[in-house]
Design an enzyme around this catalytic site. Structure first.
Site, PDB file in Angstrom:
ATOM      1  N   ASP A 100       0.849  -1.195   0.000  1.00  0.00           N
ATOM      2  CA  ASP A 100       0.000   0.000   0.000  1.00  0.00           C
ATOM      3  C   ASP A 100       0.882   1.240   0.000  1.00  0.00           C
ATOM      4  O   ASP A 100       2.091   1.171   0.273  1.00  0.00           O
ATOM      5  CB  ASP A 100      -0.947   0.006   1.214  1.00  0.00           C
ATOM      6  CG  ASP A 100      -0.203   0.090   2.545  1.00  0.00           C
ATOM      7  OD1 ASP A 100       0.862  -0.568   2.671  1.00  0.00           O
ATOM      8  OD2 ASP A 100      -0.674   0.791   3.466  1.00  0.00           O
ATOM      9  N   GLU A 168       0.270  -0.851   5.878  1.00  0.00           N
ATOM     10  CA  GLU A 168       1.373  -0.261   6.650  1.00  0.00           C
ATOM     11  C   GLU A 168       1.185   1.240   6.848  1.00  0.00           C
ATOM     12  O   GLU A 168       1.484   1.772   7.917  1.00  0.00           O
ATOM     13  CB  GLU A 168       2.706  -0.530   5.933  1.00  0.00           C
ATOM     14  CG  GLU A 168       3.932  -0.388   6.840  1.00  0.00           C
ATOM     15  CD  GLU A 168       4.465   1.036   6.938  1.00  0.00           C
ATOM     16  OE1 GLU A 168       5.269   1.293   7.844  1.00  0.00           O
ATOM     17  OE2 GLU A 168       4.083   1.910   6.110  1.00  0.00           O
TER      18      GLU A 168
END
Lengths: 477, 477
Positions: A100, A168
Site C-alpha cells: 500500500d 502499513e
C-alpha cells in the site's frame, strides 16, 4: 559466498524490464485507508500474487479481518504470503514489505502524475511515482531476484518466505495478530528476517539499520474553573490552568534538549565501545541535517553528538495544547481545562512502563510545588517500546559484505529516530534478529510529493538483496 | 434634592406600560455585525428616534460611515443623538447607551424565544430576552424618565444629552471619530456623563463603578526550523521553538498570579486610604466568585484581596499558542514556528507603552538566557489604557445619594476587571468625569443564553436614573 555473477549480469542486462515491473506496480493506486481506493488496494494484492506465482513462488492471500473507513466496514487488505524453497539444509530468510502507499494527488504539487512512474526527463535517473521507494521499489527488489533466478534456471541459495501487507501506511492493523497466529505455521523455521522499508541517512552511503527509538505520548490534563472565563473579569482571582501547565511543561526539557524528568537519564544503557565506533564511522555532515531542517538550529555543533541525539538518546518534544486558544487573533480567554501534549522518544533501556512511572511521579511532584487549587492528571495516551538488534549478528554481517560487494562501500550502521512498529512485532513475536536493509536514499521523499527512487538504487538494491541472500547462505552460524 | 415624588409614583403606577416599552424594543432583533440583521438594526434606530420624538426630545440619526460585513459594504448603524432642555442655569448631563445586541437563537438553549420579552412564568419577576439588560433595559430607563416627566408636565432638573450607538457589540467602530468631530458641537457644554452598561457585582447590592482595567495583548513569536518536523527524526537534534516558548511563558507569571516581568509592580499606583475603605466596604463573599467560576479555585481565601486582584491589580493570563498541535489525539510534530499569546490587564499607573517596554526587555533577556538558535519576536497586538474616575466627584456623590434613596442601601464602589473602550473615548476626548451606573444584576447573563433583567431592577433602575438627575441638579459643584 559472492553472488552468482549470472544473477548480477541479468539484473544489469534487464534494467528496462525491471523498471517496467515497477511502473506496473506504481500504476495501481493502492492507497490504504481510503474508501475510494479499496478496490485498487485489492488489485495490487492480486497483481502481487500473480507476479509471485509466475516467478515460481507458492502464494496465498490471507484475510485478516475488517475495519471501518469513513463509516463503512470493509475487509482489511489481505496479507500476501509467499514461499520459494523449503530445503532443510538451507537457511530460511523472512522478508517483509508493504504494497500500500500514501495518498497522492497531482494537484498537491507533483511534477508528474503520481501514479505513472516517470523517468526524470533531465537524465538524473530518478524514477518519480507514489510508492516508487515506499515500499513498492524494495518489494519488487525481491521479485526481481526471483525473476533472475527463474529465468537463469538457478536455485535460490536460501529458502525465502515473504510477507507483504497492505495496511502499513495505516497502522498495520491486525498484522500483529496474523504474525501471532502463524507463528508456528507459516513463520515456523525462519532463521532471520530482513525489512527494506527505511532509507539511507544521506544520498550517498548505503546503511544497515539496527535500532529504532520507541515513543511514549503523554497528556498533562489540568482542570480548573467550571467553564472558560474572561480574563478581564477573572484574571488575577483564580488559579489559571494555563499558568500551571506552562509551569510544569517548562520543567520537562531544557532548550538544549536535556530531559529534566528525574531518573530517565539513569535508565539509558551505557554506550559501548562498539556502538561508539559505529556512530563515529557514519558518513554524516552537520550540513546534511541543517539542510533537512531548513535552518541552522541544531543543538550540537558536532555531528556525532547530533547523530546520537537523533538515534541513541531519548528526546522530549512539546507538541501543543488542546483546549487553549489556538486561532489567529486575540482572544482574552482563561481556558477552564487544558491538555498539554508531549512525547518522549525511548531508547534502551527505557521502557514504556519505567518511563511512565517516572513521568507521573515527577509531574505530580512538580504540580504539588505550584500550590494550585486546580486538578492534575497525567495520562500515557500511546506507548511504543524501543528496539535494537545485534548488529554483529550473521545476518548483519552478511548484509555488510553484500553492501561492500555491490556498492564498494562500507555501510553506515544507523538507527532510526522514529518507530517502525512492525519491526518490533516480528522481532518480539517470532524472536528473530531483524535486519533493516534500506534500498532508497535519504532524499526519496517517502511521504511527500515527488516521491522517487533513483534507478541506481532500484537496480543496485535488487543486486544487494540478492547478494545478501548469497552471503547469508555462506554464513556458518 | 430628592426626586419629585410624582415621578417615583408614576414609575410605580405604570410598570406594565414601561415593561411593554421594553418588550417593543426586545422584539426588534438588532444584532449588529451580521448581514441578516442589518435592516433590524436600522429599524431599532428608527424606533428609538420615534420614541424620543414622542417624548419631547430633539433627535437626530447621524451616519458614521461604512463597514464590511461578510464581504459586503454596508452603512454602520447610525448614532442616535437626542437632547431635552438647554437651560444655561442647569447642569448638562450626557448619557450613553447602545441599541444593538449580541446574537441569539432559540436553538442555542434559550428557554423562550430570545426576541420576545418573556416574564418568568414562575413568578420570579425576571424578564427574559436578548438585550433586556444589555443594553435596551438601561437605555429605556432614560426614555421612561422622559415619559414620566412629559406625562406629568414636569421639567427635567438637568439638561439631558443622549448618545445611543448601534455597534457596541462590534467594537463601537467610528464612535471615537464621531465624539471627536462633535466635541465642540453636540457635546459642547456637557458637565458630566453617565453610562449604564455594566452590572452589579452580586445580585443584591447596587454599585457605582469608577474604574476599568486596560489590556495589552501580546504575541511571543518563535521561529526555528524551515518547516514542521517529525519528532522521531529530529527530536534531540534541534532547538525546538515550543521548548523555548514554554521556557519563556512560564517566567511571566506565577501560579498564584504574581507577574514576574521586572518593573511592572513598581508602576502600580499605591493604594490610598480612601480606596482601601471602598474595597473593604464592598458586599462580596468569596462564595460569589466560586459560584461564578464554577469551582473552588480562587487564589486568595480573602475577599478583599480577591476583589483587588480583579479590579485594582494588574493580571497576566496565558491564552494559548497559534501554530502548535491543538486538536484531539496524538501528533508527534515539532512545530517550526509558534506564537504564544498572553495579555496583561492594566491599572493606574501602568500604560500601554510603559508595560510594553518592560515586556519586550524582559522577554528578550529571558530568551537570551536560553541559548537557543531560534529567532524571537515580541509583538503588542492590541493595547487599551486603564481608566479611573474620581469617585468623590459630585456626579458620583449624586449617584450615591440616589442609590440610597431608591434602594435604601449604600452602593458598592466597584471597578471592572475588563475594559469598556467607549468609556475611555468619552472621558479622554471630552475630558469628562464618567459615572458607570449599572442597572442590572451580576447574574443577568448579558452575552449568554437566557439574558434577563429583573422587573425590580428595570423599575428601580428607572427611578435611580431619574433620582440621580435630581441629585445632580442639587449639587452645588
Amino acid at each position: 559466498m559472492a553472488a552468482n555473477p549470472q544473477f548480477l549480469k541479468f539484473v544489469d542486462d534487464n534494467q528496462d524490464h525491471l523498471i517496467d515491473r515497477l511502473a506496473q506496480a506504481v500504476a495501481i493506486p493502492s492507497v490504504s485507508g481510503n474508501l475510494s481506493y479499496v478496490k485498487d488496494v485489492e488489485n495490487m494484492a492480486e497483481w502481487l500474487v500473480q507476479q509471485l506465482k509466475a516467478l515460481g513462488a507458492t502464494v496465498e492471500k490471507r484475510p485478516i479481518g475488517k475495519h471501518t473507513i469513513e463509516g463503512q466496514e470493509v475487509d482489511l487488505p489481505p496479507v500476501v504470503i509467499g514461499q520459494v524453497g523449503s530445503d532443510p539444509k538451507k537457511k530460511t530468510l523472512l522478508v517483509y514489505g508493504h504494497y500500500d502507499v500514501q495518498p497522492a494527488l497531482l494537484e498537491d504539487g507533483w511534477k508528474y502524475p503520481p501514479f505513472e512512474l516517470t523517468r526524470d526527463p533531465e537524465g538524473s535517473g530518478r524514477l518519480f511515482g507514489r510508492g516508487a521507494t515506499d515500499d513498492k521499489g524494495p518489494v519488487l527488489g525481491w521479485l526481481n531476484v526471483l525473476d533472475a533466478h527463474k529465468q537463469l534456471g538457478l536455485e535460490l541459495p536460501v529458502n525465502l518466505k515473504m510477507c507483504f501487507e497492505g495496511m502499513e501506511e495505516n497502522g498495520s492493523e491486525n498484522l500483529d495478530k496474523f504474525i501471532e497466529s502463524e507463528k508456528d505455521k507459516f513463520f515456523a523455521g525462519v532463521d532471520c528476517m530482513c525489512i527494506s522499508d527505511n532509507y539511507w541517512l544521506d544520498t550517498k552511503t548505503p546503511c544497515l539499520t539496527y535500532g529504532l527509538r520507541g515513543v511514549n505520548y503523554y497528556e498533562i490534563r489540568i482542570n480548573g474553573p467550571g467553564r472558560d472565563l474572561h480574563s478581564g473579569v477573572f484574571g488575577g482571582t483564580v488559579h489559571e490552568p494555563m499558568t500551571d501547565l506552562f509551569a510544569i511543561m517548562s520543567k520537562l526539557v531544557t532548550p538544549d534538549g536535556q530531559i529534566l524528568i528525574t531518573g530517565i537519564k539513569d535508565l539509558i544503557a551505557p554506550v559501548t565501545e562498539d556502538e561508539r565506533k559505529k556512530f563515529e564511522a557514519i558518513h554524516f555532515k552537520l550540513r546534511d541535517i541543517e539542510e533537512a531542517v531548513g535552518a541552522p538550529v541544531t543543538i550540537y555543533d558536532d555531528s556525532i553528538q547530533t547523530l546520537m541525539g537523533r538515534m541513541r538518546n531519548p528526546s522530549l518534544s512539546l507538541h501543543g495544547i488542546e483546549g487553549a486558544f489556538s486561532a489567529p487573533g486575540s482572544k482574552t480567554v482563561i481556558p477552564a481545562s487544558v491538555k498539554g501534549k508531549f512525547s518522549i522518544r525511548l531508547v534502551p533501556n527505557l521502557t514504556i512502563k519505567s518511563v511512565t512511572d517516572l513521568v507521573i511521579k515527577y509531574v505530580e511532584e512538580e504540580f504539588k510545588k505550584l500550590g494550585s487549587k486546580n486538578k492534575l492528571e497525567v495520562v500515557l495516551t500511546h506507548g511504543g517500546e524501543p528496539w535494537i538488534a545485534d548488529p554483529n549478528h550473521y545476518s548483519y554481517r552478511a548484509a555488510h559484505r553484500a553492501t561492500e560487494a555491490v556498492y564498494g562501500q562500507t555501510p553506515d550502521y544507523t538507527r532510526e529516530g522514529g518507530s517502525i512498529p512492525v519491526t518490533l512485532d516480528f522481532a518480539n513475536i517470532l524472536g528473530l534478529n531483524v535486519l533493516l536493509l534500506p534500498v532508497g536514499r535519504g532524499d526519496d521523499g517517502a511521504h511527500s510529493i515527488n516521491e522517487k527512487i533513483d534507478t541506481s538504487n532500484y537496480i543496485n538494491g535488487t543486486k544487494l538483496l540478492g547478494t545478501y541472500m548469497y552471503e547469508l547462505a555462506a554464513s556458518n552460524e
